[in-house]
Design a protein around this motif. Structure first.
Motif, PDB file in Angstrom:
ATOM      1  N   ASP A 530     -18.902 -56.312  58.403  1.00  0.00           N
ATOM      2  CA  ASP A 530     -18.532 -57.282  57.369  1.00  0.00           C
ATOM      3  C   ASP A 530     -17.007 -57.313  57.290  1.00  0.00           C
ATOM      4  O   ASP A 530     -16.375 -56.259  57.101  1.00  0.00           O
ATOM      5  CB  ASP A 530     -19.125 -56.903  56.021  1.00  0.00           C
ATOM      6  CG  ASP A 530     -18.923 -58.005  54.971  1.00  0.00           C
ATOM      7  OD1 ASP A 530     -18.736 -59.183  55.379  1.00  0.00           O
ATOM      8  OD2 ASP A 530     -18.943 -57.692  53.762  1.00  0.00           O
ATOM      9  N   GLY A 531     -16.435 -58.485  57.475  1.00  0.00           N
ATOM     10  CA  GLY A 531     -14.984 -58.610  57.416  1.00  0.00           C
ATOM     11  C   GLY A 531     -14.266 -57.809  58.478  1.00  0.00           C
ATOM     12  O   GLY A 531     -13.151 -57.343  58.256  1.00  0.00           O
ATOM     13  N   GLY A 532     -14.909 -57.607  59.630  1.00  0.00           N
ATOM     14  CA  GLY A 532     -14.278 -56.871  60.727  1.00  0.00           C
ATOM     15  C   GLY A 532     -14.382 -55.366  60.600  1.00  0.00           C
ATOM     16  O   GLY A 532     -13.774 -54.638  61.392  1.00  0.00           O
ATOM     17  N   ARG A 533     -15.158 -54.851  59.624  1.00  0.00           N
ATOM     18  CA  ARG A 533     -15.299 -53.407  59.422  1.00  0.00           C
ATOM     19  C   ARG A 533     -16.780 -53.005  59.459  1.00  0.00           C
ATOM     20  O   ARG A 533     -17.661 -53.799  59.109  1.00  0.00           O
ATOM     21  CB  ARG A 533     -14.693 -52.980  58.085  1.00  0.00           C
ATOM     22  CG  ARG A 533     -13.183 -53.222  57.993  1.00  0.00           C
ATOM     23  CD  ARG A 533     -12.628 -52.801  56.638  1.00  0.00           C
ATOM     24  NE  ARG A 533     -11.195 -53.041  56.574  1.00  0.00           N
ATOM     25  CZ  ARG A 533     -10.270 -52.199  57.008  1.00  0.00           C
ATOM     26  NH1 ARG A 533     -10.653 -51.032  57.526  1.00  0.00           N
ATOM     27  NH2 ARG A 533      -8.990 -52.475  56.913  1.00  0.00           N
ATOM     28  N   VAL A 534     -17.025 -51.766  59.861  1.00  0.00           N
ATOM     29  CA  VAL A 534     -18.395 -51.226  59.840  1.00  0.00           C
ATOM     30  C   VAL A 534     -18.715 -50.812  58.408  1.00  0.00           C
ATOM     31  O   VAL A 534     -18.023 -49.960  57.821  1.00  0.00           O
ATOM     32  CB  VAL A 534     -18.526 -50.017  60.784  1.00  0.00           C
ATOM     33  CG1 VAL A 534     -19.935 -49.421  60.669  1.00  0.00           C
ATOM     34  CG2 VAL A 534     -18.245 -50.435  62.226  1.00  0.00           C
ATOM     35  N   VAL A 535     -19.772 -51.410  57.848  1.00  0.00           N
ATOM     36  CA  VAL A 535     -20.136 -51.080  56.463  1.00  0.00           C
ATOM     37  C   VAL A 535     -21.417 -50.260  56.392  1.00  0.00           C
ATOM     38  O   VAL A 535     -21.719 -49.687  55.333  1.00  0.00           O
ATOM     39  CB  VAL A 535     -20.274 -52.364  55.603  1.00  0.00           C
ATOM     40  CG1 VAL A 535     -18.930 -53.067  55.490  1.00  0.00           C
ATOM     41  CG2 VAL A 535     -21.339 -53.309  56.176  1.00  0.00           C
ATOM     42  N   ASP A 536     -22.171 -50.193  57.485  1.00  0.00           N
ATOM     43  CA  ASP A 536     -23.386 -49.379  57.476  1.00  0.00           C
ATOM     44  C   ASP A 536     -23.880 -49.206  58.904  1.00  0.00           C
ATOM     45  O   ASP A 536     -23.648 -50.066  59.769  1.00  0.00           O
ATOM     46  CB  ASP A 536     -24.484 -50.032  56.630  1.00  0.00           C
ATOM     47  CG  ASP A 536     -25.412 -48.995  55.981  1.00  0.00           C
ATOM     48  OD1 ASP A 536     -25.341 -47.814  56.393  1.00  0.00           O
ATOM     49  OD2 ASP A 536     -26.176 -49.377  55.078  1.00  0.00           O
ATOM     50  N   VAL A 537     -24.561 -48.086  59.160  1.00  0.00           N
ATOM     51  CA  VAL A 537     -25.133 -47.800  60.478  1.00  0.00           C
ATOM     52  C   VAL A 537     -26.459 -47.086  60.261  1.00  0.00           C
ATOM     53  O   VAL A 537     -26.566 -46.197  59.402  1.00  0.00           O
ATOM     54  CB  VAL A 537     -24.201 -46.912  61.331  1.00  0.00           C
ATOM     55  CG1 VAL A 537     -24.849 -46.627  62.695  1.00  0.00           C
ATOM     56  CG2 VAL A 537     -22.842 -47.549  61.537  1.00  0.00           C
ATOM     57  N   GLY A 538     -27.473 -47.443  61.054  1.00  0.00           N
ATOM     58  CA  GLY A 538     -28.751 -46.739  60.951  1.00  0.00           C
ATOM     59  C   GLY A 538     -29.860 -47.536  61.601  1.00  0.00           C
ATOM     60  O   GLY A 538     -29.632 -48.594  62.195  1.00  0.00           O
ATOM     61  N   ARG A 539     -31.090 -47.026  61.493  1.00  0.00           N
ATOM     62  CA  ARG A 539     -32.259 -47.767  61.970  1.00  0.00           C
ATOM     63  C   ARG A 539     -32.681 -48.765  60.889  1.00  0.00           C
ATOM     64  O   ARG A 539     -32.243 -48.683  59.733  1.00  0.00           O
ATOM     65  CB  ARG A 539     -33.393 -46.805  62.312  1.00  0.00           C
ATOM     66  CG  ARG A 539     -33.073 -45.883  63.485  1.00  0.00           C
ATOM     67  CD  ARG A 539     -34.258 -44.992  63.811  1.00  0.00           C
ATOM     68  NE  ARG A 539     -35.393 -45.765  64.263  1.00  0.00           N
ATOM     69  CZ  ARG A 539     -35.619 -46.125  65.541  1.00  0.00           C
ATOM     70  NH1 ARG A 539     -34.745 -45.776  66.481  1.00  0.00           N
ATOM     71  NH2 ARG A 539     -36.680 -46.811  65.861  1.00  0.00           N
ATOM     72  N   HIS A 540     -33.550 -49.677  61.253  1.00  0.00           N
ATOM     73  CA  HIS A 540     -33.962 -50.740  60.350  1.00  0.00           C
ATOM     74  C   HIS A 540     -34.516 -50.192  59.034  1.00  0.00           C
ATOM     75  O   HIS A 540     -34.092 -50.608  57.946  1.00  0.00           O
ATOM     76  CB  HIS A 540     -35.003 -51.620  61.042  1.00  0.00           C
ATOM     77  CG  HIS A 540     -35.678 -52.591  60.124  1.00  0.00           C
ATOM     78  ND1 HIS A 540     -35.056 -53.712  59.623  1.00  0.00           N
ATOM     79  CD2 HIS A 540     -36.934 -52.583  59.578  1.00  0.00           C
ATOM     80  CE1 HIS A 540     -35.886 -54.376  58.837  1.00  0.00           C
ATOM     81  NE2 HIS A 540     -37.042 -53.708  58.800  1.00  0.00           N
ATOM     82  N   ALA A 541     -35.442 -49.231  59.149  1.00  0.00           N
ATOM     83  CA  ALA A 541     -36.084 -48.708  57.930  1.00  0.00           C
ATOM     84  C   ALA A 541     -35.070 -48.038  57.015  1.00  0.00           C
ATOM     85  O   ALA A 541     -35.117 -48.197  55.782  1.00  0.00           O
ATOM     86  CB  ALA A 541     -37.194 -47.729  58.315  1.00  0.00           C
ATOM     87  N   ASP A 542     -34.142 -47.279  57.623  1.00  0.00           N
ATOM     88  CA  ASP A 542     -33.132 -46.585  56.814  1.00  0.00           C
ATOM     89  C   ASP A 542     -32.224 -47.586  56.103  1.00  0.00           C
ATOM     90  O   ASP A 542     -31.885 -47.406  54.917  1.00  0.00           O
ATOM     91  CB  ASP A 542     -32.295 -45.653  57.692  1.00  0.00           C
ATOM     92  CG  ASP A 542     -33.138 -44.575  58.354  1.00  0.00           C
ATOM     93  OD1 ASP A 542     -34.157 -44.190  57.764  1.00  0.00           O
ATOM     94  OD2 ASP A 542     -32.776 -44.151  59.469  1.00  0.00           O
ATOM     95  N   LEU A 543     -31.808 -48.611  56.815  1.00  0.00           N
ATOM     96  CA  LEU A 543     -30.913 -49.611  56.225  1.00  0.00           C
ATOM     97  C   LEU A 543     -31.612 -50.370  55.099  1.00  0.00           C
ATOM     98  O   LEU A 543     -30.999 -50.666  54.060  1.00  0.00           O
ATOM     99  CB  LEU A 543     -30.419 -50.581  57.299  1.00  0.00           C
ATOM    100  CG  LEU A 543     -29.505 -49.985  58.380  1.00  0.00           C
ATOM    101  CD1 LEU A 543     -29.234 -51.015  59.463  1.00  0.00           C
ATOM    102  CD2 LEU A 543     -28.185 -49.521  57.771  1.00  0.00           C
ATOM    103  N   MET A 544     -32.882 -50.682  55.318  1.00  0.00           N
ATOM    104  CA  MET A 544     -33.622 -51.392  54.272  1.00  0.00           C
ATOM    105  C   MET A 544     -33.805 -50.505  53.044  1.00  0.00           C
ATOM    106  O   MET A 544     -33.715 -50.959  51.897  1.00  0.00           O
ATOM    107  CB  MET A 544     -34.980 -51.839  54.802  1.00  0.00           C
ATOM    108  CG  MET A 544     -34.905 -52.927  55.868  1.00  0.00           C
ATOM    109  SD  MET A 544     -34.291 -54.496  55.234  1.00  0.00           S
ATOM    110  CE  MET A 544     -35.688 -55.055  54.276  1.00  0.00           C
TER     111      MET A 544
END
Length: 569
Positions: A530-544
């Motif tokens: 978002d806006g050129g920066r990493v705001v989150d990392v993970g698998r689909h279930a974890d992110l949800m």
């Protein structure tokens, strides 16, 4: 051979006035016996005929030899220019219009071609006539020659003044023409958008404005040439009139024979003709100078991305990809497209890069392909900075399937062999079968030899994507970069492409830019930008489960309610 032919033809041309002088002096000599005068006349006539035939033969050799040389030089120039252009980096093409580059490759080189294949031959020929004629004139009558040469300084001054103007106006004309060509190329390439929005009138007006601007520059060039040539010819023929007057006075005084006077006048006309020809040649060469300057500006352009003189040799890469603290700002922009981005993909894993529009997803792909170099940080393959690798070796290990597939206007086989020119027909069939494309290719009118049209317009979107996947399979890369290859397809085409992609991704490190998040729920890792920066990392279930931007994006695409058993926001 060409230069020798020019020299011989020029010398023979200068012999004509001398033969005429011999004829007149023999025929009209005081007290000449009629039979002897007739024999002298016949001999001179026979010599003239022989000279004409010999000169015609050498003129043919001159025109053919120099013309062939000129065409060969221009053909080599075209090849060298295209070879140089195609070797330049992506940023070079980003900053320039395609139509402008095509105009340089065609119109500008054609202007140079005219100068090389025609003007050079004329320049050598007329140079011999001018210098040789002046030498003979001095031998015949030095006083008359000095009178004639009084017109040379004005001619030189006129040529210098007009020449600078012609070069400037010719360069302006080439620039205007290139801009108009760029407008036309854009309109033709985007004709479907033009038709869809009924913008034919707008594009006509835009192209007409460009052509009118080129026409205005061309008219300025015509005006300069129209003034230039008559001004020089006026000076030349004024000198000829003075020679006629002064030579006539010498003949009346008995200081010049009739044969010498006629020979002198003929040589003077040859010299005046050479000066007149030089004016046209000078104008043509000035126009060619303006065009050649544009051509050599392109030849002087250098790749912006440096190549390591002693690159690291990877051979067949394992496929470990990483961005380490990467920041990047596009030239001419203030805001960075990426800021301190880090991500890693282990060999054989699938990493998805997601985020809203403008988050920097496409920039990540461009850096992985080394279309640009990072402003800060580094991108690595198997732990080696991409800047330390030979670009050809890097791209031999990386396959790319873009969202908007570009096919060239050749056959299906030609498009597949872009990945590997030496591939056999059996290898093409195997790649097409693995990409779920063999069935529809065999149904085409000429199978693999069917022409797909410019940009692949004769096949459907899904078929284009499967040909692109077959092309990537044929390359057999260790790293695969996908720019969401199914986002614009219908359900049936998407299913076929997804099956082909699954085969393509098997055993390869895959970096996916995902516009439709439902296509990457099984990825080993999802990186949210978002806006050129990493705001989150993970698998689909974890992110949800964590909520945040990813779940908001996923819910907005899937609709309100429960998605995959996880409550929406």
């Amino acid at each position: 051979m060409g230069v020798i032919s020019v020299a011989v033809a020029g010398v023979i041309g200068l012999a004509f006035p001398l033969v005429v002088r011999q004829l007149l002096d023999a025929a009209f000599a005081p007290g000449a016996e009629p039979g002897a005068a007739r024999r002298a006349l016949d001999g001179a006539m026979l010599l003239l005929v022989v000279l004409m035939l010999v000169q015609a033969a050498f003129n043919f050799l001159r025109t053919y030899s120099l013309g062939r040389t000129g065409e060969a030089v221009v053909a080599d120039l075209r090849k060298a220019l295209f070879s140089h252009l195609i070797g330049l980096d992506v940023p070079f093409f980003t900053a320039r219009k395609t139509g402008e580059l095509v105009s340089r490759l065609t119109a500008d080189v054609a202007t140079v071609q005219a100068a090389v294949s025609q003007a050079v031959a004329q320049l050598v020929s007329q140079g011999i006539t001018l210098v040789g004629g002046l030498v003979l004139l001095f031998v015949l009558e030095p006083r008359l020659t000095l009178v004639m040469l009084a017109v040379v300084p004005p001619v030189v001054v006129v040529g210098a003044v007009f020449g600078r103007g012609l070069r400037r106006v010719s360069a302006e004309f080439q620039d205007r023409l290139a801009a108009a060509s760029a407008d036309a190329e854009e309109a033709i390439a985007g004709v479907r958008v033009v038709k869809a929005f009924g913008a034919e009138g707008l594009e006509r007006a835009r192209y007409e404005r460009g052509v009118d601007a080129a026409f205005a520059a061309a008219l300025r060039r015509v005006r300069l040439r129209s003034l230039f040539v008559p001004a020089v010819l006026l000076c030349a023929f004024a000198g000829l009139a003075v020679v006629l007057w002064f030579g006539g006075r010498l003949a009346l005084a008995g200081e010049l024979s009739s044969g010498d006077l006629v020979a002198f006048l003929l040589l003077t006309m040859f010299v005046a003709g050479s000066l007149g020809t030089f004016t046209g040649l000078w104008a043509q060469l000035q126009e060619a100078a303006g065009a050649s300057r544009r051509v050599f500006e392109l030849l002087d352009a250098r790749p912006e991305l440096p190549v390591d003189p002693a690159p690291v040799r990877l051979g067949r890469a394992r496929g470990a990809v990483a961005l380490e603290g990467v920041s990047f700002t596009y030239p001419g922009r203030d805001e960075p497209a990426l800021a301190d981005v880090s991500l890693a993909a282990e060999p054989g894993s699938v990493v998805a890069v997601v985020g809203p529009s403008g988050a920097g997803k496409s920039t990540v792909l461009a850096l992985l392909l080394r279309f640009h170099d990072t402003t800060a940080g580094r991108v690595t393959l198997d732990g080696v900075d991409l800047r330390r690798l030979d670009p050809a070796e890097l791209r031999a290990n990386v396959g790319y399937v873009p969202q908007e597939t570009l096919l060239f206007s050749g056959s299906v086989a030609d498009n597949l062999r872009v990945a590997r020119p030496t591939a056999s027909d059996a290898e093409l069939r195997a790649a097409a079968e693995a990409a779920d494309a063999l069935a529809f290719i065999e149904e085409l009118p000429e199978g693999f030899d069917t022409l797909v049209g410019e940009r692949g317009v004769k096949v459907s979107g899904g078929q284009r994507q499967r040909i692109a996947i077959a092309r990537a399979l044929l390359k057999d890369p260790r790293v695969l970069i996908l720019d969401e290859a199914t986002s614009s397809l219908d359900g049936e085409s998407e299913a076929a492409v997804q099956r082909a992609l699954a085969r393509l991704m098997a055993g390869r490190t895959t970096i996916v830019v995902a516009h439709r998040l439902a296509t990457v729920v099984d990825a080993d890792r999802i990186v949210v930008l978002d806006g050129g920066r990493v705001v989150d990392v993970g698998r689909h279930a974890d992110l949800m489960a964590r909520g945040g931007l990813y779940r908001a994006l996923f819910a907005s695409q899937a609709g309100a309610g429960i998605v995959d058993g996880v409550p929406g926001p």
